[in-house]
Motif scaffolding. Structure first.
Motif, PDB file in Angstrom:
ATOM      1  N   TRP A   1       1.719 -14.670  -8.888  1.00 41.60           N
ATOM      2  CA  TRP A   1       0.461 -15.078  -9.702  1.00 41.60           C
ATOM      3  C   TRP A   1      -0.843 -15.183  -8.753  1.00 41.60           C
ATOM      4  O   TRP A   1      -1.842 -14.967  -8.811  1.00 41.60           O
ATOM      5  N   ALA A   2      -0.353 -15.975  -7.603  1.00 45.74           N
ATOM      6  CA  ALA A   2      -1.361 -16.149  -6.390  1.00 45.74           C
ATOM      7  C   ALA A   2      -2.149 -14.888  -6.097  1.00 45.74           C
ATOM      8  O   ALA A   2      -3.187 -14.645  -5.884  1.00 45.74           O
ATOM      9  N   ALA A   3      -1.245 -13.769  -5.999  1.00 42.59           N
ATOM     10  CA  ALA A   3      -1.651 -12.243  -5.501  1.00 42.59           C
ATOM     11  C   ALA A   3      -2.886 -11.750  -6.541  1.00 42.59           C
ATOM     12  O   ALA A   3      -3.667 -11.255  -6.245  1.00 42.59           O
ATOM     13  N   LEU A   4      -2.114 -12.186  -7.891  1.00 42.01           N
ATOM     14  CA  LEU A   4      -3.203 -11.631  -8.914  1.00 42.01           C
ATOM     15  C   LEU A   4      -4.513 -12.377  -8.928  1.00 42.01           C
ATOM     16  O   LEU A   4      -5.569 -11.843  -9.064  1.00 42.01           O
ATOM     17  N   GLY A   5      -4.398 -13.547  -8.452  1.00 44.77           N
ATOM     18  CA  GLY A   5      -5.665 -14.427  -8.354  1.00 44.77           C
ATOM     19  C   GLY A   5      -6.576 -13.896  -7.350  1.00 44.77           C
ATOM     20  O   GLY A   5      -7.773 -13.767  -7.517  1.00 44.77           O
ATOM     21  N   LEU A   6      -6.068 -13.360  -6.347  1.00 44.41           N
ATOM     22  CA  LEU A   6      -6.770 -12.707  -5.245  1.00 44.41           C
ATOM     23  C   LEU A   6      -7.489 -11.483  -5.770  1.00 44.41           C
ATOM     24  O   LEU A   6      -8.616 -11.393  -5.419  1.00 44.41           O
ATOM     25  N   VAL A   7      -6.872 -10.469  -6.571  1.00 44.48           N
ATOM     26  CA  VAL A   7      -7.323  -9.561  -6.980  1.00 44.48           C
ATOM     27  C   VAL A   7      -8.520  -9.764  -7.979  1.00 44.48           C
ATOM     28  O   VAL A   7      -9.519  -9.232  -7.855  1.00 44.48           O
TER      29      VAL A   7
END
Length: 409
Positions: free
Chosen positions: A373-379
């Motif tokens: 989810w953190a990676a999706l937040g970065l995107v």
């Protein structure tokens, strides 16, 4: 040559990350990666204070004027990095403790980074000087020296702990810096960082503020993930990024080569050509990122475990997401250098004040769900940035006004 230089430089960082990922436990690797990231932020701050103003203000100067500026800026950058010693120790220690690490681990990592920070800053600045003066071969030799010594050091280093890896990373950068000084025949002139800043304050204030806000939504987002989700989750994200390093190489090479060229293109009256150039470069790099992410995801797990060590099964689902993230970063980077060349840093800053809290909120909320989810937040945060830069880049380009010096000549 610019991409070759960026490739050689990134190869050293890649080798350091690979050795660290294979040698350290996941939590230890997370604290190492965060410390290395803080070091990269320090280099970026120095670039905004010294390297970028140097490129934007002195790329078209006569050689003698350039050399005087080069000598002053190296002296100012080194003194500034030395003065930041206690601040670096405090910041690294605080971040490591907040990431559920031990106090002594944070102190050791902070001391290691503070000792080598002047060398890291100096090495990167000598590369900027080489690009400003059009001597890309000098930048390549600088980076090659650093990388060769770093890789050799990694192979023979008897004790591989997070602090010793940080020390080796920085000390070998000092050798690259010395090669850059020798090839440019430069002798740094001790200059107060405040004095240099005053001399370029009309542009460096905007650049520093822009960089600070940019890093809050980029590198610092990973630091935030570490503090919210823990060093182990941040370590998974960094492991997933290791095989995507070629994207960072291409992006850094494009930006290093294109920024001085775009400044000279605007000075020659070719401002209208910047938009298509920025999009062609950015979209090409972004497409390469997505393609590489797909390839890495399809590679055998056994092979990737040999590269990045254990926990690859947990890191693998993050690769496609981070490939999109890096692709968006490449596009935004190319948009950004076009906006700088068009002197729209002020517009970027105004948008940054809106984008930064939005991006941080996205990353903060997503990090509570773990690494994926953190990676999706970065995107999501970079989508916001790229859309904003596209809007700013497509505003009408005003005719270039003559400076007072040009009007009186």
């Amino acid at each position: 040559m610019g991409i070759a230089d960026a490739g050689v430089s990134s190869l050293g960082n890649l080798a350091t990350n690979v050795i660290a990922a294979r040698s350290l436990l996941l939590g230890e690797f997370g604290t190492f990666a965060i410390t290395m990231l803080i070091g990269i932020i320090v280099v970026g701050v120095s670039r905004s204070l010294c390297g970028d103003p140097l490129t934007l203000l002195h790329s078209a100067d006569a050689p003698d004027e350039q050399r005087r500026a080069f000598a002053r800026v190296v002296g100012a950058a080194m003194l500034g990095a030395l003065a930041a010693f206690p601040l670096l120790v405090a910041v690294v220690t605080g971040v490591v403790v907040a990431s559920r690490g031990q106090l002594m681990t944070g102190l050791h990592l902070g001391m290691a980074l503070a000792v080598v920070a002047p060398l890291l800053v100096g090495q990167e600045l000598l590369r900027a000087i080489a690009y400003t003066s059009g001597r890309t071969t000098t930048a390549f030799c600088n980076s090659l020296t650093w990388t060769v010594l770093l890789v050799l050091g990694l192979l023979v280093l008897p004790v591989r702990t997070a602090p010793t890896l940080i020390l080796l990373w920085g000390l070998t950068a000092g050798a690259g810096m010395m090669v850059g000084l020798a090839m440019n025949k430069l002798r740094p002139v001790p200059t107060s960082p405040r004095r240099w800043f005053r001399g370029s304050s009309h542009i460096s204030k905007k650049l520093v503020l822009d960089f600070s806000l940019t890093q809050v939504t980029a590198e610092f987002s990973v630091v935030l993930i570490s503090m919210i989700a823990g060093a182990a989750e941040a370590g998974l994200i960094r492991k997933a990024q290791i095989p995507l390093t070629p994207v960072i190489v291409v992006t850094n090479g494009i930006i290093a080569m294109a920024q001085p060229a775009l400044v000279r293109r605007v000075a020659a009256g070719g401002a209208q050509q910047l938009r298509p150039m920025a999009y062609k470069l950015g979209l090409a790099a972004g497409a390469c990122s997505v393609a590489l992410g797909a390839l890495v995801t399809l590679l055998p797990s056994r092979l990737m475990r040999e590269v990045v060590g254990e926990n690859w099964a947990d890191a693998r689902p993050l690769v496609p997401i981070l490939a999109v993230y890096l692709g968006l970063g490449a596009l935004g980077g190319c948009q950004g250098i076009a906006l700088r060349a068009l002197d729209r840093i002020g517009g970027q800053l105004k948008l940054r004040f809106l984008l930064t809290p939005v991006s941080l909120t996205l990353v903060f909320l997503c990090a509570m769900g773990g690494a994926q989810w953190a990676a999706l937040g970065l995107v999501a945060s970079l989508i916001c940035v790229d859309v904003a830069w596209a809007w700013l880049l497509h505003k009408p380009i005003a005719p270039r006004r003559a400076s007072p010096e040009e009007g009186s000549s």
